[in-house]
Design an enzyme around this catalytic site. Structure first.
Site, short mmCIF file in Angstrom:
data_model
loop_
_atom_site.label_atom_id
_atom_site.label_comp_id
_atom_site.label_asym_id
_atom_site.label_seq_id
_atom_site.Cartn_x
_atom_site.Cartn_y
_atom_site.Cartn_z
N ARG A 148 0.81 -1.21 0.00
CA ARG A 148 0.00 0.00 0.00
C ARG A 148 0.85 1.27 0.00
O ARG A 148 0.34 2.38 -0.04
CB ARG A 148 -0.91 0.00 1.22
N SER A 149 2.14 1.11 0.02
CA SER A 149 3.05 2.24 0.11
C SER A 149 3.46 2.74 -1.27
O SER A 149 4.14 2.04 -2.02
CB SER A 149 4.31 1.84 0.89
N PRO A 150 3.10 3.98 -1.64
CA PRO A 150 3.55 4.51 -2.92
C PRO A 150 5.07 4.64 -2.97
O PRO A 150 5.68 4.45 -4.04
CB PRO A 150 2.86 5.87 -3.03
N TYR A 151 5.68 4.94 -1.84
CA TYR A 151 7.14 5.06 -1.82
C TYR A 151 7.81 3.71 -2.05
O TYR A 151 8.88 3.63 -2.66
CB TYR A 151 7.60 5.68 -0.49
N SER A 152 7.19 2.63 -1.56
CA SER A 152 7.71 1.29 -1.86
C SER A 152 7.68 1.04 -3.36
O SER A 152 8.65 0.55 -3.95
CB SER A 152 6.89 0.22 -1.12
#
Length: 216
Positions: free
Chosen positions: A12-16
């Site tokens: 769910r992490s855009p940075y991931s």
């Protein structure tokens, strides 16, 4: 000697998502092994997180991630549906989380098959790359296939022993905390944490001090 580091990562992490192409390229270019360790997003791990978050953070996150995606030349849109089921206005996150539960378990299963990085790359690209209804039809199946995996086989493994995957996720979250940070993406090399998509160059710098070599 092949170096290795743990990667704590959330679907769910855009940075991931934004870090993943560079991490995949790192593994391809250098003699390094990435131990993929999926974790649940902070909205699930910390109850009431979005009820307490600074209201300036969400709009900044959207501006920042759009900017990074543009800079990196990556397709980007907020997921539809969101991998986390939550009430945006109240910040309420229910216990039942069908999307993120399945995705995180699939990430563990892919990592155990030795295909963790390809799976993260392909699946995050459909989640954050503008594919509406990424959870419908054959989108996930095709993404898994591009990663060299059979989605039906992974689902069957999880259905056979769901407790194993939940236990592994819990172990990953404990190791993440022990590594020195709570966020994602988090890279931990020899006990030293590197948090964020903007710390990959720092990670490479440190590993070069420890003998990191390019693949021949």
């Amino acid at each position: 000697m092949t170096l290795e580091f743990d990667l704590f990562w959330s679907f769910r992490s855009p940075y991931s998502y934004l870090a993943t192409p560079r991490l995949a390229a790192l593994q391809e270019e250098y003699d390094v092994k990435i131990n993929v360790r999926p974790v649940y997003p902070i909205a699930v791990r910390i109850k009431g997180f979005f009820k307490q978050v600074n209201p300036l953070w969400p709009p900044y996150l959207l501006k920042d991630t759009v900017r990074i995606a543009e800079m990196e030349g990556l397709p980007y849109a907020w997921p539809s549906p969101d991998p986390i089921v939550m009430d945006i206005k109240s910040g309420e996150v229910p216990e039942e989380q069908p999307y993120i539960s399945r995705l995180t378990r699939l990430g563990v299963a892919a990592a155990e098959k030795g295909k963790g990085m390809p799976f993260l790359y392909e699946v995050s690209r459909i989640i954050f790359g503008g594919v509406k209804g990424w959870n419908e039809g054959t989108h996930l199946q095709e993404a898994a296939a591009r990663a060299g995996l059979d989605l039906a086989e992974l689902d069957a493994l999880i259905e056979k022993d769901p407790d194993h995957y939940e236990k592994t996720i819990a172990e990953n979250e404990a190791a993440q905390k022990a590594g020195g940070h709570w966020g994602v993406p988090l890279m931990v090399f020899e006990g030293e944490p590197f948090f964020g998509q903007d710390r990959i160059s720092h990670l490479i710098w440190r590993m070069e001090q420890k003998g990191l070599k390019k693949r021949s």
